[in-house]
Scaffold this motif. Structure first.
Motif, PDB file in Angstrom:
ATOM      1  N   ARG A 187       0.826  -1.197   0.000  1.00 43.05           N
ATOM      2  CA  ARG A 187       0.000   0.000   0.000  1.00 43.05           C
ATOM      3  C   ARG A 187       0.864   1.252   0.000  1.00 43.05           C
ATOM      4  NH1 ARG A 187      -4.358   0.393   4.567  1.00 43.05           N
ATOM      5  NH2 ARG A 187      -2.486   0.677   5.791  1.00 43.05           N
ATOM      6  N   ASP A 188       1.933   1.191   0.743  1.00 42.70           N
ATOM      7  CA  ASP A 188       2.858   2.332   0.741  1.00 42.70           C
ATOM      8  C   ASP A 188       3.416   2.566  -0.649  1.00 42.70           C
ATOM      9  OD1 ASP A 188       2.492   2.893   3.345  1.00 42.70           O
ATOM     10  OD2 ASP A 188       4.380   2.026   4.048  1.00 42.70           O
ATOM     11  N   ARG A 189       3.694   1.478  -1.324  1.00 43.44           N
ATOM     12  CA  ARG A 189       4.253   1.610  -2.659  1.00 43.44           C
ATOM     13  C   ARG A 189       3.218   2.215  -3.606  1.00 43.44           C
ATOM     14  NH1 ARG A 189       6.561  -3.462  -5.902  1.00 43.44           N
ATOM     15  NH2 ARG A 189       4.359  -3.577  -6.360  1.00 43.44           N
ATOM     16  N   LEU A 190       1.981   1.776  -3.459  1.00 45.88           N
ATOM     17  CA  LEU A 190       0.923   2.354  -4.281  1.00 45.88           C
ATOM     18  C   LEU A 190       0.823   3.847  -4.039  1.00 45.88           C
ATOM     19  CD1 LEU A 190      -2.025  -0.201  -4.043  1.00 45.88           C
ATOM     20  CD2 LEU A 190      -0.623   0.306  -6.018  1.00 45.88           C
ATOM     21  N   ARG A 191       0.874   4.219  -2.780  1.00 40.64           N
ATOM     22  CA  ARG A 191       0.743   5.616  -2.419  1.00 40.64           C
ATOM     23  C   ARG A 191       1.896   6.438  -2.972  1.00 40.64           C
ATOM     24  NH1 ARG A 191      -0.595   5.220   3.649  1.00 40.64           N
ATOM     25  NH2 ARG A 191      -2.832   4.959   3.582  1.00 40.64           N
ATOM     26  N   GLY A 192       3.075   5.849  -2.863  1.00 37.51           N
ATOM     27  CA  GLY A 192       4.243   6.658  -3.170  1.00 37.51           C
ATOM     28  C   GLY A 192       4.584   6.776  -4.640  1.00 37.51           C
ATOM     29  N   THR A 193       4.251   5.750  -5.410  1.00 40.55           N
ATOM     30  CA  THR A 193       4.798   5.748  -6.760  1.00 40.55           C
ATOM     31  C   THR A 193       3.763   5.739  -7.876  1.00 40.55           C
ATOM     32  OG1 THR A 193       4.900   3.352  -6.864  1.00 40.55           O
ATOM     33  CG2 THR A 193       6.803   4.475  -5.942  1.00 40.55           C
ATOM     34  N   GLU A 194       2.547   5.417  -7.546  1.00 41.53           N
ATOM     35  CA  GLU A 194       1.572   5.296  -8.624  1.00 41.53           C
ATOM     36  C   GLU A 194       1.198   6.641  -9.215  1.00 41.53           C
ATOM     37  OE1 GLU A 194       0.004   2.677 -10.256  1.00 41.53           O
ATOM     38  OE2 GLU A 194       1.769   1.737  -9.433  1.00 41.53           O
ATOM     39  N   ARG A 195       1.113   6.663 -10.513  1.00 34.74           N
ATOM     40  CA  ARG A 195       0.609   7.844 -11.198  1.00 34.74           C
ATOM     41  C   ARG A 195      -0.774   7.541 -11.743  1.00 34.74           C
ATOM     42  NH1 ARG A 195       4.296  11.444 -13.446  1.00 34.74           N
ATOM     43  NH2 ARG A 195       6.379  11.225 -12.584  1.00 34.74           N
ATOM     44  N   CYS A 196      -1.502   8.584 -11.965  1.00 29.94           N
ATOM     45  CA  CYS A 196      -2.804   8.420 -12.584  1.00 29.94           C
ATOM     46  C   CYS A 196      -2.610   7.950 -14.020  1.00 29.94           C
ATOM     47  CB  CYS A 196      -3.568   9.739 -12.541  1.00 29.94           C
ATOM     48  SG  CYS A 196      -5.100   9.675 -13.490  1.00 29.94           S
ATOM     49  N   GLY A 197      -3.296   6.869 -14.393  1.00 34.19           N
ATOM     50  CA  GLY A 197      -3.143   6.336 -15.734  1.00 34.19           C
ATOM     51  C   GLY A 197      -3.767   7.230 -16.790  1.00 34.19           C
ATOM     52  N   ALA A 198      -4.661   8.086 -16.368  1.00 35.37           N
ATOM     53  CA  ALA A 198      -5.370   8.917 -17.327  1.00 35.37           C
ATOM     54  C   ALA A 198      -4.641  10.229 -17.609  1.00 35.37           C
ATOM     55  CB  ALA A 198      -6.779   9.197 -16.834  1.00 35.37           C
ATOM     56  N   CYS A 199      -4.277  10.932 -16.544  1.00 33.75           N
ATOM     57  CA  CYS A 199      -3.670  12.246 -16.758  1.00 33.75           C
ATOM     58  C   CYS A 199      -2.184  12.255 -16.411  1.00 33.75           C
ATOM     59  CB  CYS A 199      -4.416  13.320 -15.970  1.00 33.75           C
ATOM     60  SG  CYS A 199      -4.218  13.230 -14.185  1.00 33.75           S
ATOM     61  N   ARG A 222      -8.487   0.694  -4.846  1.00 33.33           N
ATOM     62  CA  ARG A 222      -9.166   1.546  -5.808  1.00 33.33           C
ATOM     63  C   ARG A 222      -8.892   3.003  -5.450  1.00 33.33           C
ATOM     64  NH1 ARG A 222     -14.274   3.387  -6.084  1.00 33.33           N
ATOM     65  NH2 ARG A 222     -15.259   3.618  -8.106  1.00 33.33           N
ATOM     66  N   ARG A 223      -8.684   3.782  -6.460  1.00 37.70           N
ATOM     67  CA  ARG A 223      -8.384   5.182  -6.232  1.00 37.70           C
ATOM     68  C   ARG A 223      -9.006   6.042  -7.332  1.00 37.70           C
ATOM     69  NH1 ARG A 223      -2.354   7.337  -6.954  1.00 37.70           N
ATOM     70  NH2 ARG A 223      -2.967   7.075  -9.105  1.00 37.70           N
ATOM     71  N   VAL A 224      -9.512   7.162  -6.922  1.00 35.36           N
ATOM     72  CA  VAL A 224     -10.070   8.092  -7.898  1.00 35.36           C
ATOM     73  C   VAL A 224      -9.180   9.318  -7.952  1.00 35.36           C
ATOM     74  CG1 VAL A 224     -12.045   9.497  -8.536  1.00 35.36           C
ATOM     75  CG2 VAL A 224     -12.397   7.290  -7.415  1.00 35.36           C
ATOM     76  N   CYS A 225      -8.731   9.631  -9.125  1.00 34.15           N
ATOM     77  CA  CYS A 225      -7.867  10.790  -9.285  1.00 34.15           C
ATOM     78  C   CYS A 225      -8.674  12.067  -9.061  1.00 34.15           C
ATOM     79  CB  CYS A 225      -7.258  10.799 -10.682  1.00 34.15           C
ATOM     80  SG  CYS A 225      -6.269  12.273 -11.020  1.00 34.15           S
ATOM     81  N   GLU A 236      -6.707   9.095  -2.456  1.00 33.03           N
ATOM     82  CA  GLU A 236      -6.557   8.119  -1.393  1.00 33.03           C
ATOM     83  C   GLU A 236      -7.001   6.752  -1.887  1.00 33.03           C
ATOM     84  OE1 GLU A 236      -8.282   7.473   3.081  1.00 33.03           O
ATOM     85  OE2 GLU A 236      -8.189   9.481   2.242  1.00 33.03           O
ATOM     86  N   TRP A 237      -6.183   5.740  -1.623  1.00 32.38           N
ATOM     87  CA  TRP A 237      -6.547   4.382  -2.006  1.00 32.38           C
ATOM     88  C   TRP A 237      -7.539   3.819  -1.008  1.00 32.38           C
ATOM     89  CZ3 TRP A 237      -5.103   1.985  -6.460  1.00 32.38           C
ATOM     90  CH2 TRP A 237      -4.042   2.538  -7.161  1.00 32.38           C
ATOM     91  N   THR A 238      -8.570   3.187  -1.529  1.00 30.42           N
ATOM     92  CA  THR A 238      -9.479   2.463  -0.656  1.00 30.42           C
ATOM     93  C   THR A 238      -9.280   0.978  -0.904  1.00 30.42           C
ATOM     94  OG1 THR A 238     -11.230   2.567  -2.310  1.00 30.42           O
ATOM     95  CG2 THR A 238     -11.180   4.304  -0.651  1.00 30.42           C
ATOM     96  N   THR A 239      -9.429   0.209   0.146  1.00 26.90           N
ATOM     97  CA  THR A 239      -9.166  -1.217   0.060  1.00 26.90           C
ATOM     98  C   THR A 239     -10.442  -2.019   0.293  1.00 26.90           C
ATOM     99  OG1 THR A 239      -7.075  -0.693   1.119  1.00 26.90           O
ATOM    100  CG2 THR A 239      -7.595  -3.009   0.818  1.00 26.90           C
ATOM    101  N   ARG A 240     -10.621  -3.008  -0.529  1.00 28.21           N
ATOM    102  CA  ARG A 240     -11.776  -3.873  -0.343  1.00 28.21           C
ATOM    103  C   ARG A 240     -11.351  -5.325  -0.528  1.00 28.21           C
ATOM    104  NH1 ARG A 240     -17.293  -1.778  -2.629  1.00 28.21           N
ATOM    105  NH2 ARG A 240     -16.722  -0.236  -1.120  1.00 28.21           N
ATOM    106  N   TYR A 241     -11.861  -6.182   0.333  1.00 24.71           N
ATOM    107  CA  TYR A 241     -11.522  -7.591   0.254  1.00 24.71           C
ATOM    108  C   TYR A 241     -12.605  -8.343  -0.509  1.00 24.71           C
ATOM    109  CZ  TYR A 241     -10.259 -12.283   1.755  1.00 24.71           C
ATOM    110  OH  TYR A 241      -9.902 -13.595   1.787  1.00 24.71           O
ATOM    111  N   ARG A 242     -12.177  -9.079  -1.524  1.00 25.23           N
ATOM    112  CA  ARG A 242     -13.166  -9.787  -2.322  1.00 25.23           C
ATOM    113  C   ARG A 242     -12.582 -11.032  -2.951  1.00 25.23           C
ATOM    114  NH1 ARG A 242     -16.371  -6.173  -6.365  1.00 25.23           N
ATOM    115  NH2 ARG A 242     -14.450  -6.184  -7.511  1.00 25.23           N
ATOM    116  N   ASP A 243     -13.233 -12.160  -2.705  1.00 27.81           N
ATOM    117  CA  ASP A 243     -12.840 -13.423  -3.327  1.00 27.81           C
ATOM    118  C   ASP A 243     -11.363 -13.743  -3.157  1.00 27.81           C
ATOM    119  OD1 ASP A 243     -15.435 -13.712  -4.202  1.00 27.81           O
ATOM    120  OD2 ASP A 243     -15.050 -12.741  -6.124  1.00 27.81           O
TER     121      ASP A 243
END
Ligand code: ZN
Length: 65
Positions: free
Chosen positions: A16-28, A49-52, A36-43
């Motif tokens: 999660r730290d890595r997501l926070r620190g290095t991810e760029r928005c794929g669109a812009c 998930r994050r909204v720019c 802010e990343w939100t986390t959901r547990y599924r299957d």
């Protein structure tokens, strides 16, 4: 750059730290306006998930447990 508050000790925390620190928005492509990343547990997977806040683009990452 903002310093990380707490440093994770588990792989998930680190992921999660890595997501926070290095991810760029794929669109812009911005990294500074990262939302802010939100986390959901599924299957047996964690879904991050994050909204720019700048362009509204949705980023999604899945983490297999
Ligand atoms: Zn964006």
């Amino acid at each position: 750059m903002a310093a990380a508050g707490t440093r994770g000790t588990t792989p998930l925390d680190r992921y999660r730290d890595r997501l926070r620190g290095t991810e760029r928005c794929g669109a812009c492509g911005t990294a500074e306006a990262a939302g802010e990343w939100t986390t959901r547990y599924r299957d047996g997977r964690l879904v991050y998930r994050r909204v720019c806040p700048r362009c509204g683009g949705i980023e999604r990452r899945e983490f297999r447990l």
